[in-house]
Design a protein around this motif. Structure first.
Motif: not given
Lengths: 113, 112
Positions: A82-91
């Motif tokens: 989804l568009l709202s899944d955009s972001g910076f993903y950190l493990c």
């Protein structure tokens, strides 16, 4: 010493496409593993954490899922972005049996268009 | 609900000055606190931690102060340098909690 890797570093995906982000940890055994999302200019939102192979705890309802097929491998997935899944993903990882100091990977920047 | 938050979203200092970044927490059961530094486009980096049985801990150019009476945590950076420019997060954990709770972050800008 322990190191944590994430890939890819950057990803641009169309809405509705699948997602697979990978995280691996070296130099430790049986770590706790975490997935966070960070919106621009904001704090960290915990998405999933795992205390062992095949054990996943979900923090927020969403169209993302996580899996831990191996002791030091943590994967974040989606069937349809989804568009709202955009972001910076950190493990991140922490010592097994402890939920204290977490050490973060370099992150994956995801842009969904 | 329990939360960890920061008093100031931004802080601007001159190079060479000392910086103080503050954090308030509301969980009285919190017993472990961490400060992280996050540079633009990178993952958070561990700076220093402190347990609730201490009120002060020093590292290289950094000092963390804990005031359990008012549930307040601060990070002091001595002789701030341009490389210190980043977002700083506090985080807390407690025996009753199963994860870290992060504050929203403070953007530190160091002016030359």
């Amino acid at each position: 010493s322990q190191t944590i890797h994430q890939w890819p570093a950057t990803l641009v995906q169309p809405v509705g496409s699948p997602l697979s982000l990978e995280c691996t940890v070296e130099g430790t055994s049986n770590p706790n593993l975490y997935w966070y999302r960070q919106a621009a200019g904001r704090g960290l939102q915990l998405l999933f954490y795992s205390v062992g192979i095949g054990q996943i705890s979900s923090e927020v309802p969403q169209n993302l899922s996580a899996s831990r097929p191996q002791d030091r491998q943590f994967i974040l997935s989606s069937k349809k972005l989804l568009l709202s899944d955009s972001g910076f993903y950190l493990c991140a990882w922490s010592v097994g049996g402890s939920q204290e100091t977490q050490y973060f990977g370099p992150g994956t920047r995801l842009l969904v268009l | 609900g329990e939360s960890v938050g920061l008093h100031l979203p931004t802080l601007s200092v001159q190079e060479g000055d000392n910086s103080i970044i503050n954090c308030a927490y509301s969980n009285s059961a919190s017993d472990y606190f961490i400060w992280y530094k996050q540079e633009s486009g990178k993952g958070p980096q561990f700076i220093i931690d402190i347990r609730s049985n201490m009120d002060k801990r020093q590292g290289q150019r950094v000092t963390v102060l804990l005031n359990k009476t008012v549930k307040h945590l601060s990070l002091q950076i001595a002789a701030t340098q341009p490389g210190d420019s980043a977002v700083y997060f506090c985080a807390e954990n407690s025996f009753s909690g199963s994860r870290l709770t992060f504050g929203e972050g403070t953007q530190l800008t160091v002016n030359p």
